[in-house]
Design a protein around this motif. Structure first.
Motif, PDB file in Angstrom:
ATOM      1  N   PHE A  20      12.840   7.215   1.066  1.00 19.81           N
ATOM      2  CA  PHE A  20      11.286   6.637   0.473  1.00 19.81           C
ATOM      3  C   PHE A  20      11.611   5.842  -0.923  1.00 19.81           C
ATOM      4  O   PHE A  20      11.013   4.851  -1.124  1.00 19.81           O
ATOM      5  N   ILE A  21      12.209   7.120  -1.279  1.00 22.96           N
ATOM      6  CA  ILE A  21      11.859   6.599  -2.663  1.00 22.96           C
ATOM      7  C   ILE A  21      12.382   4.958  -3.357  1.00 22.96           C
ATOM      8  O   ILE A  21      12.429   4.417  -3.819  1.00 22.96           O
ATOM      9  N   THR A  22      13.949   5.002  -2.162  1.00 17.74           N
ATOM     10  CA  THR A  22      15.113   3.940  -2.334  1.00 17.74           C
ATOM     11  C   THR A  22      14.196   2.838  -1.940  1.00 17.74           C
ATOM     12  O   THR A  22      14.340   1.279  -2.896  1.00 17.74           O
ATOM     13  N   VAL A  23      13.739   2.577  -1.067  1.00 17.85           N
ATOM     14  CA  VAL A  23      12.715   1.504  -0.340  1.00 17.85           C
ATOM     15  C   VAL A  23      11.713   1.107  -1.432  1.00 17.85           C
ATOM     16  O   VAL A  23      11.377  -0.073  -2.023  1.00 17.85           O
ATOM     17  N   MET A  24      10.815   2.151  -1.848  1.00 13.34           N
ATOM     18  CA  MET A  24       9.765   1.889  -3.034  1.00 13.34           C
ATOM     19  C   MET A  24      10.386   1.092  -4.052  1.00 13.34           C
ATOM     20  O   MET A  24       9.730   0.240  -4.554  1.00 13.34           O
ATOM     21  N   CYS A  25      11.352   1.817  -4.693  1.00 17.04           N
ATOM     22  CA  CYS A  25      11.910   1.097  -5.766  1.00 17.04           C
ATOM     23  C   CYS A  25      12.736  -0.329  -6.002  1.00 17.04           C
ATOM     24  O   CYS A  25      12.382  -0.621  -6.976  1.00 17.04           O
ATOM     25  N   CYS A  26      13.437  -0.426  -4.257  1.00 19.66           N
ATOM     26  CA  CYS A  26      13.864  -1.927  -4.077  1.00 19.66           C
ATOM     27  C   CYS A  26      12.911  -3.033  -4.349  1.00 19.66           C
ATOM     28  O   CYS A  26      12.417  -3.987  -4.580  1.00 19.66           O
ATOM     29  N   ALA A  27      11.917  -2.622  -3.428  1.00 20.81           N
ATOM     30  CA  ALA A  27      10.279  -3.579  -3.259  1.00 20.81           C
ATOM     31  C   ALA A  27       9.931  -3.347  -4.433  1.00 20.81           C
ATOM     32  O   ALA A  27       9.193  -5.120  -4.775  1.00 20.81           O
ATOM     33  N   ALA A 145      17.294   0.812 -12.811  1.00 18.99           N
ATOM     34  CA  ALA A 145      15.793   1.724 -12.219  1.00 18.99           C
ATOM     35  C   ALA A 145      15.913   2.788 -11.514  1.00 18.99           C
ATOM     36  O   ALA A 145      15.592   3.547 -11.127  1.00 18.99           O
ATOM     37  N   ILE A 146      16.000   2.056 -10.573  1.00 19.88           N
ATOM     38  CA  ILE A 146      16.250   2.527  -9.132  1.00 19.88           C
ATOM     39  C   ILE A 146      17.299   3.985  -9.069  1.00 19.88           C
ATOM     40  O   ILE A 146      17.172   4.820  -8.839  1.00 19.88           O
ATOM     41  N   GLY A 147      18.706   3.781 -10.221  1.00 22.37           N
ATOM     42  CA  GLY A 147      19.432   4.791  -9.837  1.00 22.37           C
ATOM     43  C   GLY A 147      19.520   5.786 -10.202  1.00 22.37           C
ATOM     44  O   GLY A 147      18.905   6.908 -10.063  1.00 22.37           O
ATOM     45  N   ALA A 148      18.188   5.431 -11.887  1.00 20.35           N
ATOM     46  CA  ALA A 148      17.790   6.533 -12.302  1.00 20.35           C
ATOM     47  C   ALA A 148      16.358   7.228 -11.798  1.00 20.35           C
ATOM     48  O   ALA A 148      16.834   8.262 -11.642  1.00 20.35           O
ATOM     49  N   LEU A 151      18.125   9.348  -9.198  1.00 15.87           N
ATOM     50  CA  LEU A 151      18.564  10.604  -9.581  1.00 15.87           C
ATOM     51  C   LEU A 151      17.389  11.979 -10.270  1.00 15.87           C
ATOM     52  O   LEU A 151      17.938  13.369  -9.538  1.00 15.87           O
ATOM     53  N   VAL A 152      15.904  10.758 -10.976  1.00 13.43           N
ATOM     54  CA  VAL A 152      15.314  12.479 -11.216  1.00 13.43           C
ATOM     55  C   VAL A 152      14.559  12.054  -9.718  1.00 13.43           C
ATOM     56  O   VAL A 152      14.246  13.856  -9.642  1.00 13.43           O
ATOM     57  N   VAL A 157      13.131  16.807  -5.560  1.00 13.83           N
ATOM     58  CA  VAL A 157      13.661  16.789  -4.352  1.00 13.83           C
ATOM     59  C   VAL A 157      14.002  18.239  -4.116  1.00 13.83           C
ATOM     60  O   VAL A 157      13.776  18.701  -3.193  1.00 13.83           O
ATOM     61  N   THR A 158      15.220  18.061  -4.362  1.00 15.07           N
ATOM     62  CA  THR A 158      15.898  19.283  -4.357  1.00 15.07           C
ATOM     63  C   THR A 158      15.678  20.762  -4.701  1.00 15.07           C
ATOM     64  O   THR A 158      15.930  21.923  -3.888  1.00 15.07           O
ATOM     65  N   ARG A 159      14.838  20.894  -5.607  1.00 14.25           N
ATOM     66  CA  ARG A 159      13.960  22.317  -6.047  1.00 14.25           C
ATOM     67  C   ARG A 159      13.482  21.954  -4.938  1.00 14.25           C
ATOM     68  O   ARG A 159      13.051  23.327  -4.398  1.00 14.25           O
ATOM     69  N   VAL A 160      12.281  21.174  -4.231  1.00 14.60           N
ATOM     70  CA  VAL A 160      11.769  21.817  -3.708  1.00 14.60           C
ATOM     71  C   VAL A 160      12.184  22.231  -1.816  1.00 14.60           C
ATOM     72  O   VAL A 160      11.874  23.152  -1.176  1.00 14.60           O
TER      73      VAL A 160
END
Length: 412
Positions: A20-27, A145-148, A151-152, A157-160
């Protein structure tokens, strides 16, 4: 036709969040890139077009005055794009980006006398390079920007998901009987910290476990207390029954007193098993010999088949209790012949009756529940299962094709 099976990780929350994050960042990057590209291109092309039209006006004035044309101007140049040539031949002026001598060029063209076309070529290399450089910068900055962001986002998400996995693990431990298991999320202990949804689930699970543990402990204490309190009067009742004169009423009284004593001892044993504090006394035993002793002590017509005998390390008393209860249950609720088969570290007790009821196969033995007109209190298989767990063995119940029930004890 079956659909394409996705790998397990494709259904995880971490993967879905990352996708979801990747798709939104790319869009978002694509939208911003298009807007910037269009804005800069319009401005660059507009400046080049104004310059080309200004030079076309100057060239037209010189051409009509009969003077020499400025550099880059000419009549019917060979490199002039065909659409622009047609436009000028029809009497209109216009501009168009093309190529001249292999370089990006902004053309401006207009009509001349005699159906000819007057055109001006303005070097557009700098503007094209500016747009190309801007496009590269947009692509690289978007990728960074997408890569950063990934990562964040992956870190967050991993913590959750790590907390969710911990909560699920505790829930599985509770369902397996470990009522001391708790999530103990730090956020639930500090009211000043923000409480998210995971903390709320963890707090609810801990509260549920504490409540369930309290109720079960109360039930266990009640069962143990009742059994202990019944022991003393039953002992006296048993002694009194032995003093009665021989006869049918005396036999009935003694039989009922013996049944009450057995029930009391079973309740005490179940209460001890419920505490999960039973200790095993390990010893090395030949499994075939143990099965033979159990059948002999039961006094029933039970066949023992030893396919492959084996020495096992186990608690003999508990093992005999398990096998004895299985044999007794087979005779009480099933039909003969009852066969005990020893094959290595596996013992199977089979009867040829109607089989186990559906609830037992689905949920396991349940206390004080029997089917139809069966006698007993439903504690025999419950105790057998509990003692098997203490031994670290696996006890499975099944109905055999063709009729009959089968209980399989696998010693580990």
């Amino acid at each position: 036709m079956t659909g394409l099976a996705l790998p397990r990780w494709a259904g995880t929350l971490a993967f879905k969040s990352a996708a979801f994050i990747t798709v939104m960042c790319c869009a978002l990057a694509a939208l911003l890139g298009v807007l910037v590209h269009v804005s800069v291109t319009d401005r660059t092309v507009g400046q080049a077009r104004e310059l080309a039209l200004a030079r076309l006006r100057t060239a037209t004035t010189q051409y009509e005055a009969g003077g020499s044309l400025l550099h880059g101007a000419g009549v019917d140049p060979a490199s002039l794009p065909v659409p622009l040539r047609r436009l000028a031949a029809d009497g209109d002026r216009g501009t168009m980006v093309g190529r001249h001598w292999g370089r990006p060029t902004m053309w401006a063209a207009g009509p001349a006398d005699g159906g000819r076309v007057l055109a001006v070529a303005v070097d557009y290399s700098q503007g094209a390079d500016t747009i190309a450089g801007l496009d590269r910068a947009i692509v690289w900055s978007s990728a960074l920007a997408i890569g950063a962001t990934l990562l964040v986002g992956a870190f967050a998400v991993t913590r959750v998901t790590r907390r969710l996995h911990g909560t699920a693990q505790v829930a599985r431990r509770i369902s397996a009987g470990d009522l001391d298991a708790r999530v103990d999320d730090p956020r639930t202990k500090d009211a000043s910290r923000p409480q998210d949804e995971v903390a709320a689930v963890a707090a609810a699970l801990d509260t549920m476990a504490s409540s369930l543990q309290g109720k079960l402990l109360t039930e266990q204490r009640f069962t143990a207390d009742v059994a202990h309190e019944l022991r003393t009067p039953l002992t006296g009742l048993h002694a009194a029954a032995e003093l009665l004169p021989p006869g049918r009423p005396t036999e009935l009284v003694r039989d009922r007193v013996a049944a009450l004593r057995t029930l009391t001892e079973d309740l005490l044993e179940i209460s001890r098993l419920d505490t999960r504090r039973e200790k095993v006394e390990l010893g090395t035993e030949r499994l075939g010999a143990v099965a033979g002793r159990v059948v002999l002590a039961s006094g029933t017509d039970t066949e023992v088949r030893v396919v492959r005998d084996e020495w096992v390390e186990t608690d003999r008393r508990r093992l005999e209790r398990v096998l004895g209860n299985l044999v007794a249950n087979a005779h009480r609720h099933g039909r003969g012949p009852v066969v005990v088969t020893v094959d290595g570290a596996v013992v199977t007790v089979r009867d040829h009756g109607d089989g186990y009821p559906g609830y037992l196969l689905e949920h396991g033995p349940q206390r004080f529940r029997t089917e139809g007109g069966a006698t007993g209190h439903g504690l025999g298989l419950t105790i057998a299962l509990g003692q098997a767990e203490v031994l670290g063995a696996r006890l499975e119940f099944a109905n055999v094709e063709g009729g009959g029930a089968s209980a399989t004890l696998t010693l580990r």
